[in-house]
Design an enzyme around this catalytic site. Structure first.
Site, mmCIF file in Angstrom:
data_model
loop_
_atom_site.group_PDB
_atom_site.id
_atom_site.type_symbol
_atom_site.label_atom_id
_atom_site.label_comp_id
_atom_site.label_asym_id
_atom_site.label_seq_id
_atom_site.Cartn_x
_atom_site.Cartn_y
_atom_site.Cartn_z
ATOM 1 C CD GLU A 72 -0.887 4.389 -2.601
ATOM 2 O OE1 GLU A 72 0.137 4.712 -1.986
ATOM 3 O OE2 GLU A 72 -1.928 4.006 -2.046
HETATM 4 C C1 BGP Z 1 0.846 4.616 1.036
HETATM 5 C C2 BGP Z 1 -0.603 4.880 1.313
HETATM 6 C C3 BGP Z 1 -1.098 6.201 0.884
HETATM 7 C C4 BGP Z 1 -0.082 7.306 0.815
HETATM 8 C C5 BGP Z 1 1.330 6.881 0.484
HETATM 9 C C6 BGP Z 1 2.407 7.873 0.776
HETATM 10 O O1 BGP Z 1 1.369 3.818 2.043
HETATM 11 O O2 BGP Z 1 -1.423 3.912 0.715
HETATM 12 O O3 BGP Z 1 -2.267 6.470 1.585
HETATM 13 O O4 BGP Z 1 -0.250 8.292 1.692
HETATM 14 O O5 BGP Z 1 1.681 5.702 1.105
HETATM 15 O O6 BGP Z 1 2.715 7.893 2.140
HETATM 16 P P1 BGP Z 1 2.789 9.259 2.921
HETATM 17 O O7 BGP Z 1 1.491 9.902 2.713
HETATM 18 O O8 BGP Z 1 3.018 8.917 4.343
HETATM 19 O O9 BGP Z 1 3.915 10.001 2.317
#
Ligand code: BGP
Length: 471
Positions: free
Chosen positions: A362
């Protein structure tokens, strides 16, 4: 630049079932902890009955539209797609003896579609959700029995998809449980540290049991852990700040230490003693923890600073990880500090610590996108963010770090995890939907779509060293 990325480097994107699929009760799916938090993991619990509306109930309707989306990912050149299995599609309440065939069949269709385009699946067993039934009836991960339920679920999906999925992850951002207990370990938000760490312990044992099961069932499989890469810097060079930073980094690295090394690190003894925490760890647990992961995966969005200055800490309280802002870095629309060099530092730290391959699963920029009059979306800010981070990934590879791949977060717009917003967009693909759930769900390619296609096609050679969004 010439490509510093290895030949077989996996390029792609990452999504999570509860943020894209929708169809939250379709084909026998049960309610998950995500379904009872319609305003996101920091938006509180809304106990709900079937039929209540929440933006995740439809999300981007990936459940029905995935063939179109996979085709678009293939057009960008993806060789990998990270997604998760919704545990509640397979075991709706969590404690059944037999799985739900309709749920299993859905993921067969999804993985078959990916195979058509030679897209390698990377599958998270539990991404920010668990059966709400396990929370209500069994006390979530606070109950040791949940290890048994999880192992049954893990073995079921390993058996079923053994020929289709070779890359697996256990729990998404396992270190987030301290900040989001319901999402992480199925405990109420006001739980004590004692209760949360005991639940975390059960989850770590379950993670290790999944590693063992995966190796037993799937030949050639690789299974990793997943950490929120929450790298912290000292705000000053004061030794007190440096020591405090070491301690706070250990609070999240602890999870990796157990999952990679197979036992609790020495420093946790004092950590627990100082806080009056006493974890029940059985001899059987200790033996189970010895099944360690093959690689380390992590998310990376930002870094933060640590200080022992009480006034500065008081001001910073309230943000997710209680970090103090770094005066040298800009922030995103959502106040997340942008630090491309931080990913290189983090990768070097993790590789030095563990000497196991890394997988960046990610990374991305949540931003407002404004379509032009002709409908096009010129998201140069996103291109700059991703470019600068990937340049640093390349640097880390040149430093000698072994990296399996990179899946950017949210290659298609999806519902945000923290507050279940739609206006916080990460995608290369625009989805016509707003925070209230209005919109046609039509998909459109953004400018970044073509940019990422060029990056993948050139195996990273198209990245621009000089371009800079920050840092
Ligand atoms: C991480 C998670 C994701 C994702 C990302 C972005 O913490 O694993 O699921 O969503 O963050 O965060 P947000 O969606 O709150 O912007």
């Amino acid at each position: 630049m010439n490509s510093p990325f290895p030949e077989n480097f996996l390029w792609g994107g990452a999504v999570a079932a509860n943020q894209v699929e929708g169809a939250y009760l379709t084909d026998g799916k049960g309610l998950s902890t995500s379904d009872v938090q319609p305003k996101g993991i920091f938006g509180g619990v809304v106990p709900r009955k079937n039929g209540d509306s929440g933006i995740k109930d439809v999300a981007i309707d990936f459940y029905h539209r995935f063939p179109e989306d996979i085709k678009l990912f293939a057009e960008m050149g993806f060789t990998c797609l990270r997604t998760s299995i919704a545990w509640t599609r397979i075991f709706p309440e969590g404690d059944e003896q037999e799985p739900n065939e309709a749920g299993l069949a859905f993921y067969d269709r999804l993985f078959d579609e990916m195979a058509k385009y030679n897209i390698t699946p990377l599958v998270t067993l539990s991404h920010y959700e668990m059966p709400y039934g396990l929370v209500c009836k069994h006390g979530g991960w606070g109950n040791r029995e949940t290890i048994v339920f999880f192992e049954r679920y893990a073995r079921t999906v390993f058996q079923r998809y053994q020929h289709k999925v070779k890359y697996w992850l256990t729990f998404n951002e396992i270190n987030m449980s301290l900040h989001a207990p319901l999402t992480g370990v199925g405990l109420p938000e006001n739980s004590t540290k004692q209760a949360i760490y005991q639940a975390i312990h059960h989850q770590l044992v379950a993670s290790a049991k999944a590693v063992k099961a995966c190796h037993e069932i799937i030949s050639g499989a690789k299974i990793g852990n997943m950490l929120l890469g929450g790298l912290l810097y000292p705000l000053s060079s004061k030794p007190e700040d440096v020591m405090e930073t070491l301690q706070q980094n250990r609070e999240w690295l602890f999870f990796g230490d157990v999952q990679v090394r197979g036992s609790y690190p020495a420093y946790m003894k004092r950590f627990f003693a100082d806080r009056g925490i006493d974890i029940n760890i059985t001899a059987e647990d200790r033996a189970a923890l010895k099944s360690t992961v093959d690689f380390i995966s992590f998310s990376y969005y930002m870094t933060g600073c640590v200080t022992t200055d009480e006034e500065l800490n008081r001001k910073a309280r309230g943000n997710i990880l209680s970090m103090v802002p770094n005066p040298h870095l800009p922030s995103s629309d959502w106040g997340w500090q942008i630090d491309p060099k931080g990913i290189r530092i983090l990768m070097n730290e993790l590789y030095d610590r563990y000497q196991k391959p890394l997988f960046i699963v990610e990374n991305g920029l949540g931003a407002y996108d404004k379509p032009e009059a002709d409908g096009s979306i010129n998201d140069d800010y996103r291109i700059a963010y991703l470019n600068d981070h990937l340049v640093q990934v390349a640097e880390a590879i040149a430093d000698g770090v072994d990296v399996l791949g990179y899946t950017s977060w949210g290659p298609i717009d999806l519902v945000s995890a923290s507050k279940a917003e739609f206006s916080k967009r990460y995608g290369f693909i625009y989805v016509d939907r707003d925070d209230e759930g209005n919109g046609t769900l039509e998909r459109r390619r953004k400018k970044s779509f073509y940019w990422y296609q060029g990056v993948i096609r050139s195996n990273g050679a198209a990245l621009k060293k000089a371009e800079s969004s920050a840092g």
